[in-house]
Design an enzyme around this catalytic site. Structure first.
Site, short mmCIF file in Angstrom:
data_model
loop_
_atom_site.label_atom_id
_atom_site.label_comp_id
_atom_site.label_asym_id
_atom_site.label_seq_id
_atom_site.Cartn_x
_atom_site.Cartn_y
_atom_site.Cartn_z
CG ASN A 48 -1.86 1.13 1.28
OD1 ASN A 48 -1.38 2.25 1.18
ND2 ASN A 48 -3.07 1.08 1.79
CG HIS A 102 0.78 6.32 4.66
ND1 HIS A 102 -0.12 7.38 5.15
CD2 HIS A 102 0.02 5.23 5.00
CE1 HIS A 102 -1.22 6.69 5.58
NE2 HIS A 102 -1.18 5.59 5.83
CG HIS A 137 -8.39 4.06 1.30
ND1 HIS A 137 -8.36 4.27 2.62
CD2 HIS A 137 -9.51 4.57 0.65
CE1 HIS A 137 -9.49 4.36 2.88
NE2 HIS A 137 -10.21 4.58 1.88
NE ARG A 176 -9.45 8.33 4.61
CZ ARG A 176 -9.48 7.56 5.79
NH1 ARG A 176 -8.74 6.69 5.66
NH2 ARG A 176 -10.54 7.72 6.33
NE ARG A 194 -7.61 11.60 5.66
CZ ARG A 194 -7.90 10.84 6.66
NH1 ARG A 194 -7.32 10.26 7.42
NH2 ARG A 194 -9.46 11.12 7.13
CD GLU A 233 -6.81 -0.26 1.19
OE1 GLU A 233 -6.92 0.94 1.82
OE2 GLU A 233 -6.19 -0.97 1.60
CB THR A 273 -9.49 2.18 7.78
OG1 THR A 273 -8.95 2.74 6.48
CG2 THR A 273 -10.71 1.27 7.47
CD GLU A 301 -7.05 -6.29 3.18
OE1 GLU A 301 -7.02 -6.30 1.85
OE2 GLU A 301 -6.32 -5.38 3.82
CG HIS A 344 -5.24 -1.34 9.41
ND1 HIS A 344 -4.84 -0.64 10.70
CD2 HIS A 344 -5.91 -0.42 8.86
CE1 HIS A 344 -5.08 0.55 10.47
NE2 HIS A 344 -5.60 0.56 9.44
N GLY A 345 -1.79 -2.27 9.87
CA GLY A 345 -1.04 -2.39 11.11
C GLY A 345 0.14 -3.33 11.20
N1 PXP Z 1 -6.05 -3.02 4.07
C1 PXP Z 1 -6.76 -2.10 4.28
C2 PXP Z 1 -8.32 -2.56 3.96
C3 PXP Z 1 -6.32 -0.83 4.67
O1 PXP Z 1 -7.43 0.03 4.93
C4 PXP Z 1 -5.08 -0.44 4.96
C5 PXP Z 1 -4.85 0.93 5.54
O2 PXP Z 1 -5.07 1.99 4.46
C6 PXP Z 1 -4.19 -1.36 4.79
C7 PXP Z 1 -4.69 -2.80 4.56
C8 PXP Z 1 -2.60 -1.10 5.37
O3 PXP Z 1 -2.56 -0.91 6.66
P1 PXP Z 1 -1.29 -0.59 6.98
O4 PXP Z 1 -1.23 1.01 6.33
O5 PXP Z 1 -1.43 -0.18 8.47
O6 PXP Z 1 -0.25 -1.32 6.84
#
Ligand code: PXP
Length: 255
Positions: free
Chosen positions: A9, A12, A45, A47, A51, A75, A106, A156, A199-200
């Site tokens: 992803n 950032h 993503h 948004r 942002r 996303e 999210t 997911e 995520h995370g």
């Molecule tokens: N999967 C989904 C559906 C997400 O919304 C995100 C964050 O945008 C991620 C994975 C990736 O999460 P992270 O950036 O914390 O690794």
């Protein structure tokens, strides 16, 4: 045993670019580098408040992924505006996520059980356009059952709570949350859904998640982009890939 795919992803990279409003660092360049470094797909993503990722980024990333033969996972919130974007680009996959303007990221999964009337038509429209539909959900039986019922092909599983517990050293809770993820992955896979997670995730939390054999893809962003500051993006991706593969190999040794 199926290989666990790594979706990178790159949101950032856009966050850093937008801090100064120019064009550097370019998410497209990061995506291209990620693909060269072994990413199996690119996730972004778009948004509603734009942002980080912009509409122009999605144009460029779509073209790159098509050229590179790698899937783009878009996303998106469950809105008409985002559905129009997805139908215009027809990415390989769309992952429907909850979105609130005031949140930092999210937080929590999509409430498919509570919002199926709103979500089902979007799933239907995307599927009709040939887009693979994923729903970002908490690892709970109700959400999985409803995801299957409304025709999603993929779920997911939100790993945020587990990863937070690992980061904060709450071992017992981390173990319980990991079991929840495992049970959810088994349940979803038995129902014929493809199962992803994300995520995370960081180097410390990836191993136990990667050991869940029902998972076919992890989507990882923030940690990899942060780590890239210190080691470079290719090295960060290579290390994550190594940890994923090592965890899967352990399963072969200790099934
Ligand atoms: N999967 C989904 C559906 C997400 O919304 C995100 C964050 O945008 C991620 C994975 C990736 O999460 P992270 O950036 O914390 O690794």
């Amino acid at each position: 045993m199926s290989r666990l795919r790594l979706g990178v992803n790159i949101d950032h990279v856009a966050t850093i670019r937008n801090a100064r409003g120019g064009t550097h660092p370019e998410p497209l360049r990061a995506a291209s580098l990620a693909i060269s470094a072994g990413a199996d797909g690119i996730t972004a993503h778009l948004r509603e408040d734009r942002r980080h990722i912009s509409d122009a980024d999605i144009d460029a990333l779509s073209a790159l992924c098509q050229k590179a033969g790698r899937p783009l996972n878009l996303e998106m919130a469950v809105t008409q505006e985002m559905l129009d974007v997805a139908l215009r680009h027809k990415p390989h996959a769309a992952c429907l996520v909850p979105e609130r303007r005031e949140e930092r990221t999210t937080e929590g999964g999509l409430d498919v059980a509570g919002g199926h009337n709103r979500i089902a038509p979007v799933v239907d429209a995307l599927r009709k356009a040939g887009v693979r539909v994923s729903l970002f959900i908490e690892p709970s039986p109700e959400q999985i059952e409803m995801a299957e019922a409304i025709g999603a092909q993929v779920v997911e599983l939100h790993t945020g709570a587990y990863c937070d517990a690992v980061k904060e050293g709450r071992g017992d809770q981390a173990f319980r949350l990991l079991l929840q993820l495992k049970e959810a992955a088994i349940d979803a896979s038995r129902r014929g859904l493809e199962v992803h997670a994300g995520h995370g995730i960081d180097y410390d939390s990836v191993g136990p998640v990667a050991q869940i054999l029902q998972l076919t893809e992890l989507n990882i962003g923030h940690f990899l982009i942060g780590e890239a500051i210190f080691t470079g993006l290719p090295a960060a991706i290579a290390r994550m890939r190594l940890l994923m593969d090592a965890a899967r190999d352990l399963n072969v040794a200790y099934p």
